[in-house]
Design an enzyme around this catalytic site. Structure first.
Site, PDB file in Angstrom:
ATOM      1  N   GLU A 103      46.786 -33.340  43.305  1.00  0.00           N
ATOM      2  CA  GLU A 103      46.757 -33.060  44.733  1.00  0.00           C
ATOM      3  C   GLU A 103      47.862 -32.097  45.134  1.00  0.00           C
ATOM      4  OE1 GLU A 103      46.576 -36.480  47.301  1.00  0.00           O
ATOM      5  OE2 GLU A 103      45.561 -37.655  45.751  1.00  0.00           O
ATOM      6  N   CYS A 337      50.406 -39.466  48.658  1.00  0.00           N
ATOM      7  CA  CYS A 337      50.152 -38.819  47.375  1.00  0.00           C
ATOM      8  C   CYS A 337      49.356 -39.719  46.441  1.00  0.00           C
ATOM      9  CB  CYS A 337      51.473 -38.434  46.718  1.00  0.00           C
ATOM     10  SG  CYS A 337      52.280 -37.048  47.520  1.00  0.00           S
TER      11      CYS A 337
END
Length: 375
Positions: A103, A337
């Protein structure tokens, strides 16, 4: 109990140094190599006008250029852009050349947060990424590729290494990426932010580079025992010693150290922690970033009330600590995250052998904005 760090990590992906060696093997001279790296890191078109000698590559490099461009494009392919209602950022999911995913987050004011590992071995108990353990390191070229792809979407003037992974555990690749971004990619050195839970190698290596990034230290508690329980695989260094090492580096670069503090209700939002922060940071050239928790599934942790977080920031400020209350963006899309990656993998069809394939990304909804809240 210390969680399992996960399976043995695979080797890192392509490095910037390997890319340079490949160019030289194809006959590139320093001017040619510099042009390739500049076009790539600035996300500029490869077929621009050729006005200077460096624009005309040797025949061997010219013939190999299409394959090289394809290799660079395959380092990090954008699979998902996830929207959020708060319009604070944009969550990106990239597929790497081996099918693993990481990501990144587009931030306000030209920033991008990038990942340095697939998974993470630190095992922070409030973080989704830590649940998978460390799967593999990212090569420095894969780290830079996230910035390149972000530049295809919008201007990038700041890069923070706060995504998936612990940069200190992939130090050579992260520092090689920082060097390229701070020179060829022309991102200001203080706009490159190295985030870490703390490691002696970081404080030794960062001052040695020609690009010295800003430092963000993930502290989360001033009490050694509590910090060890929240960050099970972080080095066992007393918080006071960590702060001393970080402040020494801050004096070298002449820039304030950022301290990251994920606020967890009833855990590290107490008056005792306020006193500990004041004792460690009052009067120092530093910034305390208070980040309300991005809750993850099946976790006992909750974010404190806004009143409590505001009180903590106000009290610290009144007592000599520059404290900033960072709004955790994209709560509606689970912006923390590792959450987009975990959520996407869970809906993918299984490939033979039980491993999730990349094919499941094909139907993902495009565009929009997602939020970032600390790694």
């Amino acid at each position: 109990m210390i969680p399992d760090a996960g399976p043995t990590p695979s080797p890192a992906g392509l490095r910037v140094g390997e890319l340079r060696e490949r160019l030289r093997a194809l006959g590139a001279r320093p001017l040619h190599e510099a042009r390739v790296m500049r076009l790539w890191t600035h996300a500029q078109p490869w077929d621009g006008p050729r006005r200077h000698p460096a624009d005309h590559f040797p025949r061997t490099l010219d013939h190999a250029l299409p394959e090289l461009i394809q290799t660079l494009a395959g380092l990090a392919r954008l699979q998902v852009r996830e929207p959020s209602s708060d319009d604070e950022g944009e969550r990106l999911l990239f597929a790497l050349s081996d099918g693993q995913t990481v990501e990144s987050v587009l931030l306000a004011r030209g920033g991008v947060c990038v990942s340095t590992q697939v998974g993470c071995a630190v095992g922070c108990t409030f973080c989704m990424t830590g649940r998978s353990g460390l799967l593999r390191q990212l090569g420095s070229a894969e780290i830079v590729a996230q910035v390149v792809e972000a530049r295809r979407l919008r201007p990038v003037r700041k890069v923070v290494f706060m995504g998936m992974g612990e940069p200190a555990h992939n130090l050579d690749n992260v520092l090689e990426a920082i060097d390229l971004l701070g020179t060829v990619a022309m991102i200001g050195h203080r706009n490159l932010v190295f985030s870490t839970v703390g490691d002696p190698r970081v404080f030794e290596r960062l001052p040695q580079g020609r690009v010295r990034p800003a430092l963000a230290l993930s502290l989360h508690s001033t009490r050694a025992e509590l910090r060890a329980s929240l960050l099970p695989r972080a080095p066992r260094i007393d918080p006071a010693d960590l702060v001393a090492a970080a402040q020494a580096y801050g004096r070298i670069i002449g820039y304030p150290v950022q301290y990251q503090w994920t606020l967890i209700e009833g855990v590290n939002d107490t008056d005792q922690e306020i006193e500990g922060i004041v004792n460690l940071l009052a009067g120092h050239y530093a910034v305390m970033n208070l980040i309300p928790l991005n809750a993850i599934p099946d976790s006992p942790y909750r974010r404190p009330s806004w009143e409590r977080t505001a009180h903590m920031a106000r009290t610290l400020h009144q007592r000599g600590v520059l404290a900033k209350l960072r709004r955790s963006a994209a709560q509606d899309v689970e912006g923390g995250c590792g959450q987009l990656r975990a959520r996407t993998i869970s809906i993918q069809p299984r490939a033979p052998g039980g491993r999730a394939g990349v094919a499941g990304f094909a139907g993902a909804a495009p565009a929009g904005r997602s939020g970032a809240a600390g790694a």
